[in-house]
Design an enzyme around this catalytic site. Structure first.
Site, PDB file in Angstrom:
ATOM      1  N   GLU A   1       0.806  -1.223   0.000  1.00  0.00           N
ATOM      2  CA  GLU A   1       0.000   0.000   0.000  1.00  0.00           C
ATOM      3  C   GLU A   1       0.836   1.268   0.000  1.00  0.00           C
ATOM      4  OE1 GLU A   1      -0.870  -2.697   1.626  1.00  0.00           O
ATOM      5  OE2 GLU A   1      -2.883  -3.123   0.923  1.00  0.00           O
TER       6      GLU A   1
ATOM      7  N   HIS B   1     -10.854  -5.602   9.990  1.00  0.00           N
ATOM      8  CA  HIS B   1     -11.387  -5.312   8.660  1.00  0.00           C
ATOM      9  C   HIS B   1     -12.725  -4.583   8.745  1.00  0.00           C
ATOM     10  CE1 HIS B   1      -8.369  -8.300   7.787  1.00  0.00           C
ATOM     11  NE2 HIS B   1      -8.459  -8.010   6.499  1.00  0.00           N
TER      12      HIS B   1
END
Lengths: 407, 331
Positions: free
Chosen positions: B60, B129
């Site tokens: 990322e 998440h």
């Protein structure tokens, strides 16, 4: 699981209700439709019914205080334990500050009020994490509003009061002990009373709901252009006949009025902002002195139904008056009114105020030494003209002389 | 006018911008061959090729940094981060680079970078998440952030974001991708950061955003049946916030309820509360109230997970209490 019981809205105009008493205590089992409390509306005392089977759970709203409609006044729990759990939090319910205005120096009158408002400050146990219905409330104890010194005012209410020139001290706080915009608006909209401060010391107490309703209704008639017309008529023969027939004089007079109204339908009409209300049935309202104020039970269709039926209605209505259980359908909507002060020999003449929704009211005084009684007909001139009123009294005289209708 | 899914609206917006401007490209994990984890880039690889629709390794900070560099050189990158939870790995690129360079260079370097990612509690994805990190990102000066709640806004705001010369986060929601709504590609878009009154109401204002907008609208229907009219303000943008629309609404209703899925402490609602009480103090007839997620890592258990974020009954209860002043406003 517990569900709130709300202050019911029992009429279109009802804004607040006052609980006169609780018929059940916290933890008592209740059944659907059973009365849990009594609420005083404009004029009547009605039941608050349980909407489900269960157990009454607190906190119970206080009695003898104005409570806005749809506000929670208690709960129904499905288990007795749930009902008693809730009582542990009863202190959460903030007693609405009982604010009585006083013209005496503040030092003399305030301390007592303040002491009562603060009351004993009970520490609130932190809510149990597993308790139901807590949503996402952070586990922080509520601070009891009763502990707050004085009364809070919302910023908007304060700004409104400033803009409208309202003295915030005159506003009555809501059930949460705070003054909100609607309370300031209520003060701004209420008519200005006389300034009593330079007169003798006084205290303001809140009128009972019946007295307040009468005051409101009477003020509402100020716009009615009224004229009065009087006649002295013999009531002796009617009085005699009612004695032999064992009917009340008021009932016989009501019947006489109803029949006379039926002969000239204009007396059964009413002026409304939208136009003339034309009514086919004569509903006769009769002023009754309750001691606590004036109320007007209504005999429906008083011209057409048999006299015995009316007599039975009248008996039931008087009972309801006595027990304070007269509902709006019992005392509202008359098309013609009768007010009889004949039992007071001192009253030689008086005129009555035409209630809104009617076009005329007949005032009956005490009989004079000549055997005649002064009857005064007050009329709404938008509907009734002088000659109509004169003819009404003429027909009434005939009816009082020829009593065949009472046979 | 057509009825489309939220992801389809985003897909159309991507397609339109890729077609309109050849400096636009997108990078991210699974955006190419797989078509995007939530199908947003579906069909775009075939149409625009691997130079403009580029799969990346799981990295990322690197591919977001690639976006920053490309933006510096005049391209218009759209970086997709699979979920906001993984954006934590890209914080250096987002916070230290994208948000700072236009300022530190005195405006010499523009930063036409768009970062797309979903946040929010979906269904049992676990605490790592299920985060909502918008409050954290909202507090970073130099970043913009929009939070579309409908397919129409998703379409408009993504296209506007790509055309903006500032770094901007388009925060989507995992449970919104498969919601339908009307899309009119020809309608004129409102300004990118302007809030909207989604439902007018008289008694209280509900300020909310993203997935909570539909919850607020459902609640408003239920309340209307009981005679309480709740106005719903969809913020559409969290950085900047359209205070004017909020203020105007509160000046009509005098009561304000904030509904947010993110947890309460230091949240979006806290910022709105603090600012609105200052801007609308004399219009408030009751303390501003928040309904927010609980301050805890999201539980995996489905029932507990649902309990940890606002539900309709919570909003109904808070609205009622606010309107009747049943509590002093301590939630």
């Amino acid at each position: 699981m517990k569900k709130p019981i709300l202050m019911p809205a029992l009429s279109d105009t009802m804004q607040t209700g006052r609980l006169t008493r609780w018929n059940k205590s916290v933890g008592d089992p209740v059944r659907t439709g059973e009365s849990v409390a009594e609420v005083e509306t404009d004029k009547a005392i009605l039941d608050v019914e349980a909407f489900a089977d269960g157990y009454l759970a607190g906190p119970l709203a206080p009695t003898d205080q104005d409570i806005p409609i749809r506000q929670t006044i208690a709960y129904i729990a499905d288990r007795p334990e749930a009902a008693s759990d809730a009582t542990a939090q009863a202190q959460k319910a903030a007693p609405a500050a009982d604010r009585a205005e006083s013209a005496r120096p503040q030092a003399a009158s305030r301390p007592a009020g303040d002491a009562r408002r603060r009351g004993p400050v009970t520490p609130i146990p932190p809510p149990e994490p597993a308790a139901e219905g807590r949503g996402h409330a952070a586990p922080m104890p509520h601070s009891p509003p009763s502990a707050a010194p004085g009364v809070g005012v919302s910023p908007y209410a304060r700004a409104l009061a400033r803009d409208l020139g309202v003295d915030i001290a005159e506003a009555q706080a809501g059930p949460d002990g705070q003054v909100h915009a609607r309370h300031v608006l209520a003060v701004a909209l209420q008519p200005q009373g006389a300034d009593l401060r330079l007169g003798p010391p006084y205290e303001i107490t809140r009128p009972g709901t019946l007295r307040a309703a009468v005051a409101r209704n009477m003020s509402a008639t100020l716009q009615t252009p009224t004229f009065r017309i009087s006649s002295r008529l013999p009531l002796g023969p009617l009085h005699q006949k009612t004695k032999t027939k064992k009917v009340s004089l008021t009932l016989a007079l009501s019947r006489a009025c109803a029949l006379t109204v039926a002969e000239d339908p204009w007396f059964n009409h009413a002026w409304t902002p939208k136009g003339l209300a034309i009514r086919k049935r004569v509903d006769l309202g009769i002023a009754v002195d309750t001691g606590a104020g004036l109320i007007t039970p209504v005999l429906r269709d008083a011209a057409n139904r048999p006299l015995e039926e009316l007599a039975e209605d009248w008996r039931i209505l008087l009972e309801k008056v006595k027990s304070g259980r007269l509902a709006p359908e019992h005392y509202q909507g008359a098309s013609f009114y009768l007010s009889n002060l004949g039992i007071f020999p001192e009253v030689v003449e008086f005129d009555a105020i035409v209630p809104a929704g009617a076009s005329a009211i007949l005032g009956v005084s005490a009989p004079g030494t000549d055997g005649n009684t002064t009857l005064t007909l007050s009329c709404d001139h938008r509907v009734i003209f002088g000659a109509d009123a004169a003819r009404f009294l003429q027909r009434l005289r005939k009816r009082l002389e020829d009593l065949s209708w009472l046979a | 006018m057509s009825n489309v899914l939220y992801w389809q609206a985003l897909n159309e917006a991507m397609d339109a911008e890729l077609a309109a401007d050849e400096t636009v490209f997108t990078v991210g994990e699974d955006v190419g061959l797989y078509g995007g984890t939530y199908r947003v880039t579906e069909g775009l690889l075939a149409k625009y090729g691997e130079w403009r629709v580029r799969d990346t390794p799981i990295s990322e900070n690197s591919f977001t940094g690639l976006g920053v560099g490309a933006a510096l050189l005049g391209l218009r990158p759209v970086v997709e981060i699979m979920t906001i939870n993984f954006a934590l790995l890209a914080m250096d690129a987002i916070v230290n680079m994208a948000a700072k360079i236009p300022f530190m260079s005195g405006g010499q370097f523009p930063m036409p970078l768009t970062i797309r990612m979903p946040g929010g509690v979906a269904r049992q994805l676990g605490a790592q998440h299920s985060q909502r990190l918008e409050a954290m990102l909202m507090g970073i000066p130099g970043l913009r952030m929009v939070v579309p709640a409908t397919p129409q806004d998703a379409y408009w705001q993504l296209r506007q974001a790509i055309r903006s010369d500032d770094p901007i986060i388009v925060l989507e929601h995992e449970l919104l991708y498969f919601r339908t709504g009307e899309l009119d590609e020809t309608a004129v878009a409102p300004p990118l950061h302007q809030a909207r009154v989604s439902r007018p109401g008289r008694d209280l204002t509900c300020i909310t955003y993203s997935r909570m907008v539909s919850l607020a609208l459902e609640t408003a229907e239920a309340l209307a049946a009981e005679g309480i009219e709740m106005e719903v303000v969809d913020l559409r943008s969290l950085a900047p916030i359209d205070w004017k629309t909020c203020e105007q609404s509160v000046s009509r209703t005098h009561r304000c309820l904030i509904v947010e899925e993110d947890n309460e402490c230091g949240g979006v609602g806290a910022e709105i509360t603090a600012t609105l009480q200052a801007r609308s103090f004399f219009q408030l007839d009751a303390p501003i109230r928040r309904v927010a997620g609980l301050d805890l890592p999201t539980p995996f258990n489905g029932a507990l997970e649902a309990q940890s974020i606002p539900q309709k009954k919570d909003v109904v209860q808070a609205a009622k209490e606010l309107v009747t002043n049943a509590t002093g406003g301590v939630s």
